[in-house]
Write a protein that holds these residues in place. Structure first.
Motif, PDB file in Angstrom:
ATOM      1  N   ASP A  27       0.809  -1.216   0.000  1.00  0.00           N
ATOM      2  CA  ASP A  27       0.000   0.000   0.000  1.00  0.00           C
ATOM      3  C   ASP A  27       0.844   1.267   0.000  1.00  0.00           C
ATOM      4  O   ASP A  27       0.341   2.350  -0.293  1.00  0.00           O
ATOM      5  CB  ASP A  27      -0.951   0.009   1.206  1.00  0.00           C
ATOM      6  N   SER A  91      -9.383   2.137   2.615  1.00  0.00           N
ATOM      7  CA  SER A  91      -9.260   1.822   1.195  1.00  0.00           C
ATOM      8  C   SER A  91     -10.492   2.266   0.423  1.00  0.00           C
ATOM      9  O   SER A  91     -10.384   2.803  -0.695  1.00  0.00           O
ATOM     10  CB  SER A  91      -9.034   0.312   1.013  1.00  0.00           C
ATOM     11  N   GLN A 110      -5.911   4.359   6.083  1.00  0.00           N
ATOM     12  CA  GLN A 110      -5.201   3.136   5.694  1.00  0.00           C
ATOM     13  C   GLN A 110      -3.947   2.939   6.546  1.00  0.00           C
ATOM     14  O   GLN A 110      -3.669   1.833   7.008  1.00  0.00           O
ATOM     15  CB  GLN A 110      -4.798   3.205   4.220  1.00  0.00           C
ATOM     16  N   PHE A 171      -6.700   1.057  -4.658  1.00  0.00           N
ATOM     17  CA  PHE A 171      -7.196   0.999  -3.282  1.00  0.00           C
ATOM     18  C   PHE A 171      -8.281  -0.064  -3.119  1.00  0.00           C
ATOM     19  O   PHE A 171      -8.311  -0.780  -2.109  1.00  0.00           O
ATOM     20  CB  PHE A 171      -7.748   2.360  -2.861  1.00  0.00           C
TER      21      PHE A 171
END
Length: 475
Positions: A27, A91, A110, A171
């Motif tokens: 991420d 997300s 996140q 995402f």
């Protein structure tokens, strides 16, 4: 602490722990290829574009100590599941964002979820495999490979998604994975009873705010000036907040981070190595992405595919080569060698040209850098975790993750400033862009070389078997 009785179940649990580490680090990188399109759609400036990365990393790094403390007090399995739930919400928010503010808020959420997942995942790993040295070696090798592999694989996946879907899906890809993780966590993960103790929310607030201001001031410095009162004012406030955090920790009966933990042999040295490793590695992939797209003219998918060789080499090095080399040479030589090789790769990468190509300017240097990363990461991670007392496993996990993520954020902020000073903010001017990216690569090489030197001086080689046996790759 209870553990699963089934060996198969235990290794499936490791797969989930490795997947969690892969996702947490992915991420940070999956947005790399999508940044140009996000910049256009959401209205980011070139200078502020790094905040798509930094919003995540600051929340992640700033809250990791709290995540480790919560894991020790409330049980690692519970915090692990809670982290996945928060990551899921963040997300959805980041993917659905229609403006800069909402996007950065989603990324921060996140990061908060990742700050619960990462230390609890390491604690769960130690609960599952800590009683057997040989199994712990294998488990840490798999876990260690998941981090840099997730970072580099995120670039490839980001390219595929951006090219064939749209940037919000970088995402949304987290959603099904988070749902699966939430469903299987109670079935696979060992449980530990909650312990009594207080939570230092003031400490968490001061360290997060201090880190955020430090990164913000460095990122803004090229725009407002290094000699501007605003730059030094923010840095001064950041120093005060971080100093207050240390003072709070020294006076609380149950601090967020027990300062005495750093008296454990090699713990501080290993965390410094992780900090400088992140500070060198993350700027490399960030600016390499931009070089591929903005200078070489790659579209999203080819830019991501261009970094697949790095991913392959890192996974091979982490799982196959590093554990064997650790058993023979020990942690200190591996970390020093790995950081030195990483510095060499980054120095080579600094020779990129505005009329360059993948085969000459990217592939060889990136493979050398990846080899260095694979040699240094596992020994520094393992040393940092094993140096702490067993009951402080969550705290040690939080600290080492903080070190890497803070290093990543500050390294990227500093190299962004360096790149901008040498022309990287001149979008469309290929020679100026290349000069800026080259300066960032060279600066990252200096950071890696400094890490090798500091490790060589500060880390000591265990002389007693009572520390950690060499074959555990944790010495």
């Amino acid at each position: 602490m209870s553990t699963p009785t089934s060996s198969t179940r235990k290794w499936w649990a490791l797969a989930l722990i490795a997947a969690a580490q892969f996702m947490v680090i992915m991420d940070t990188s999956i947005i790399g290829i999508a940044l140009p399109k996000m910049q256009t759609d959401l209205g980011f400036s070139q200078e502020n574009l790094t905040w798509v990365f930094n919003a995540y990393v600051i929340a992640f790094g700033g809250l990791l100590l709290l995540g480790g403390r919560l894991s020790d007090l409330w049980g690692a399995r519970r915090i692990f599941a809670t982290g996945w739930l928060i990551l899921l919400v963040g997300s959805i928010t980041a993917g659905a964002a229609g403006n800069v503010g909402t996007e950065l808020a989603g990324r921060a959420v996140q990061g908060a979820g990742a700050a619960l997942i990462a230390p609890s995942a390491l604690t769960l790993l130690m609960m599952l495999f800590g009683s057997t040295q040989q199994e712990l070696t294998k488990a840490l090798a798999v876990y260690g490979a998941a981090a840099p592999a997730g970072g580099t694989a995120g670039v490839f996946l980001g390219g595929v998604i951006t090219e064939y879907l749209s940037w919000p899906w970088v995402f949304y890809i987290n959603i099904p994975i988070a749902v699966i993780a939430l469903a299987v966590t109670p079935l696979l993960m060992p449980n530990a009873p909650a312990r009594s103790g207080s939570i230092d929310l003031l400490g968490a607030l001061t360290v997060t705010a201090g880190l955020a201001l430090a990164v913000y001031s460095i990122v803004r410095a090229p725009e407002v000036g290094w000699d501007a009162g605003q730059t030094w004012g923010y840095l001064a406030v950041s120093a005060v907040l971080l100093g207050a955090f240390v003072l709070i920790q020294s006076r609380r009966r149950e601090p967020l981070m027990r300062l005495g933990i750093f008296t454990a042999p090699n713990l501080a040295a290993a965390n410094i190595a992780q900090l400088l490793l992140g500070a060198a590695w993350i700027p490399m992939w960030f600016f390499l992405n931009l070089y591929l797209q903005q200078v070489l003219g790659y579209s999203a998918f080819p830019a991501g595919a261009a970094l697949l060789p790095m991913t392959t080499l890192i996974m091979l090095g982490m799982i196959v080569i590093a554990p064997r080399a650790m058993g023979r040479f020990g942690a200190k030589p591996m970390i020093v060698t790995g950081l030195s090789v990483l510095a060499a790769g980054l120095g080579w990468m600094a020779l990129v040209r505005p009329t360059g190509n993948f085969w000459v300017d990217v592939l060889p240097a990136s493979l050398v850098a990846a080899a260095g990363m694979s040699l240094a990461f596992i020994p520094s991670l393992g040393t940092a975790i094993s140096a702490a007392r067993p009951e402080e496993g969550g705290l040690a996990s939080g600290i080492v993750n903080v070190s890497y993520q803070v290093g990543s954020a500050l390294g990227l902020a500093a190299m962004t400033a360096v790149a901008a000073a040498f022309g990287a903010n001149q979008v469309g001017d290929l020679p100026e862009l290349t000069n800026g990216f080259s300066a960032a690569f060279l600066g990252a090489a200096v950071i890696a070389l400094a890490g090798a030197g500091i490790t060589a001086v500060t880390m000591r080689t265990p002389i007693a078997q009572s520390e950690v046996a060499p074959e555990t790759v944790l010495n």
